[in-house]
Design a protein around this motif. Sequence first.
Motif, PDB file in Angstrom:
ATOM      1  N   PHE A  48      -4.531  39.121 -13.601  1.00 30.58           N
ATOM      2  CA  PHE A  48      -5.407  37.923 -12.911  1.00 30.58           C
ATOM      3  C   PHE A  48      -5.343  37.857 -11.473  1.00 30.58           C
ATOM      4  O   PHE A  48      -5.875  37.495 -10.558  1.00 30.58           O
ATOM      5  N   LEU A  49      -3.847  37.684 -11.131  1.00 30.20           N
ATOM      6  CA  LEU A  49      -3.289  37.429 -10.003  1.00 30.20           C
ATOM      7  C   LEU A  49      -3.347  38.525  -8.981  1.00 30.20           C
ATOM      8  O   LEU A  49      -3.146  38.693  -7.662  1.00 30.20           O
ATOM      9  N   GLY A  50      -3.976  39.631  -9.470  1.00 30.16           N
ATOM     10  CA  GLY A  50      -4.174  40.985  -8.473  1.00 30.16           C
ATOM     11  C   GLY A  50      -2.869  41.731  -8.195  1.00 30.16           C
ATOM     12  O   GLY A  50      -2.935  42.501  -7.202  1.00 30.16           O
ATOM     13  N   LEU A  51      -1.886  41.436  -9.071  1.00 28.90           N
ATOM     14  CA  LEU A  51      -0.577  42.030  -8.911  1.00 28.90           C
ATOM     15  C   LEU A  51      -0.545  43.415  -9.619  1.00 28.90           C
ATOM     16  O   LEU A  51      -1.388  43.641 -10.641  1.00 28.90           O
ATOM     17  N   THR A  52       0.661  44.150  -9.596  1.00 30.77           N
ATOM     18  CA  THR A  52       0.838  45.293 -10.427  1.00 30.77           C
ATOM     19  C   THR A  52       2.133  45.050 -11.249  1.00 30.77           C
ATOM     20  O   THR A  52       2.295  45.890 -12.198  1.00 30.77           O
ATOM     21  N   GLU A 102       1.379  28.217  -6.205  1.00 32.08           N
ATOM     22  CA  GLU A 102       1.775  29.284  -5.219  1.00 32.08           C
ATOM     23  C   GLU A 102       1.341  30.740  -5.692  1.00 32.08           C
ATOM     24  O   GLU A 102       0.913  31.244  -4.899  1.00 32.08           O
ATOM     25  N   ALA A 103       1.543  31.008  -7.018  1.00 33.22           N
ATOM     26  CA  ALA A 103       1.100  32.213  -7.547  1.00 33.22           C
ATOM     27  C   ALA A 103      -0.360  32.295  -7.549  1.00 33.22           C
ATOM     28  O   ALA A 103      -0.958  33.387  -7.212  1.00 33.22           O
ATOM     29  N   LEU A 104      -0.945  30.944  -7.738  1.00 37.40           N
ATOM     30  CA  LEU A 104      -2.432  31.316  -7.832  1.00 37.40           C
ATOM     31  C   LEU A 104      -3.123  31.087  -6.520  1.00 37.40           C
ATOM     32  O   LEU A 104      -4.462  30.964  -6.464  1.00 37.40           O
ATOM     33  N   ASP A 148      -9.105  30.736 -17.729  1.00 42.49           N
ATOM     34  CA  ASP A 148     -10.191  30.685 -16.505  1.00 42.49           C
ATOM     35  C   ASP A 148     -11.361  30.121 -17.028  1.00 42.49           C
ATOM     36  O   ASP A 148     -11.947  31.243 -17.850  1.00 42.49           O
ATOM     37  N   VAL A 149     -12.017  29.227 -16.938  1.00 43.85           N
ATOM     38  CA  VAL A 149     -13.298  28.609 -17.405  1.00 43.85           C
ATOM     39  C   VAL A 149     -14.228  28.508 -16.453  1.00 43.85           C
ATOM     40  O   VAL A 149     -15.161  27.793 -16.669  1.00 43.85           O
ATOM     41  N   SER A 150     -13.855  28.930 -15.370  1.00 46.15           N
ATOM     42  CA  SER A 150     -14.831  28.821 -14.047  1.00 46.15           C
ATOM     43  C   SER A 150     -16.228  29.239 -14.308  1.00 46.15           C
ATOM     44  O   SER A 150     -17.124  28.610 -13.952  1.00 46.15           O
ATOM     45  N   HIS A 151     -16.573  30.603 -15.056  1.00 47.94           N
ATOM     46  CA  HIS A 151     -17.969  30.996 -15.173  1.00 47.94           C
ATOM     47  C   HIS A 151     -18.664  29.919 -16.061  1.00 47.94           C
ATOM     48  O   HIS A 151     -19.891  29.682 -15.876  1.00 47.94           O
TER      49      HIS A 151
END
Length: 378
Positions: free
Chosen positions: A60-64, A76-78, A154-157
């Motif tokens: 979710f954070l776009g990390l590997t 900070e992570a988000l 994540d309930v944004s949608h």
Amino acid sequence: MQSSSPSVIPDRASPEIVSEQYEIFVGTHCRDFFDTLPVMIFALNKHRQVVFANMAAVSFLGLTKVEEVLGKRPGEALSCVNAALSPGGCGTSRHCRKCGAARALLTAVEGAVGSGECKLLRRENEQLEGLDLNVNASPLCIGERQYVIFSVTDVSHEMRRRSMERIFFHDVLNLAGGISGLVELLVEEVPPGSGDMLPVLSSATRSLVDEILAQRELLAAESNELTVATEVVSTKSLLSILQRLYATSPAAQGQEIKLADAADEMVSTDRRLAQRVLGNMIKNALEAGLPGDSVALGCKIEGSSVCFTVHNRAYIPRDVQDSIFHRRFSTKSASRGLGTYSMLLLTERYLHGEVGFESDKSAGTTFYLRLPKRHECG
């Protein structure tokens, strides 16, 4: 006893200690178990630093790699916009006092299970994004050390869809009901002077169409499907159009819209979106006023930019100021709350400008829209 404010945060653990704590989780079956879960899971130490994150969180954070998030606090992570406002980082600014995530973490640090909702604004790859998160924090003891298992959904949608539906139908049905009532009066009888109602009917009809277009544009904006069409626009002409448009709107309530200190400059921008942002500012100013009040529109040149202003005499309380640009935040009702958020979204993402406000008890409130004279695509 729970702390009174999430802003009181102990010092951070060193990178060496964080790495040691990470190895504790890697050496247990916790890692395999948490990686099977679809929700984001973070393990935090007593300083609220991440010492482990499952694959759902890393993705979710776009990390590997999980190592890229170790030592950070959740905000900070988000990439929360408030995480860098204070030297202490996530959880230490005045904006954090009402954060559902910060409160849940405080509860867990003190030995109980905490949960809540977190409305978070973040910038990811220079893109502004609003998130609606459900969070849960539970204390966990491994050996002699205390940790917090922090889960995030994540309930944004889902929240976006629900709020869009509520706001759309609430506003559209109210406007359509007003039009229907006026039409019935015209059909049943035509008394002397009834022609005075026709401008009101025309204004209500325009408002109905405008409301539908606004909702459509916001949906397109949040899904990155909105197309920007730039043209050369006169700043004074733009304000004059808005002045005439809102002078007869139902929100005006007998108030006057003045054109004051309006510089006339030619700018290259999307006229429609600029009108949408300024129109929301004017509507908010009118809704905060009373019959006999006035709203002042202005524009000044600032080097390579122009700055539009909308001023009224009302004051915005400090606690409201902190949340005013969050999605779904409103002082009016649960069916409102996208107007100010849409200002920020349209301005930053599509107009490449800046939006903000200043509010003072004696001077009133001024919202501003700062745009470059020349809109650069991309």
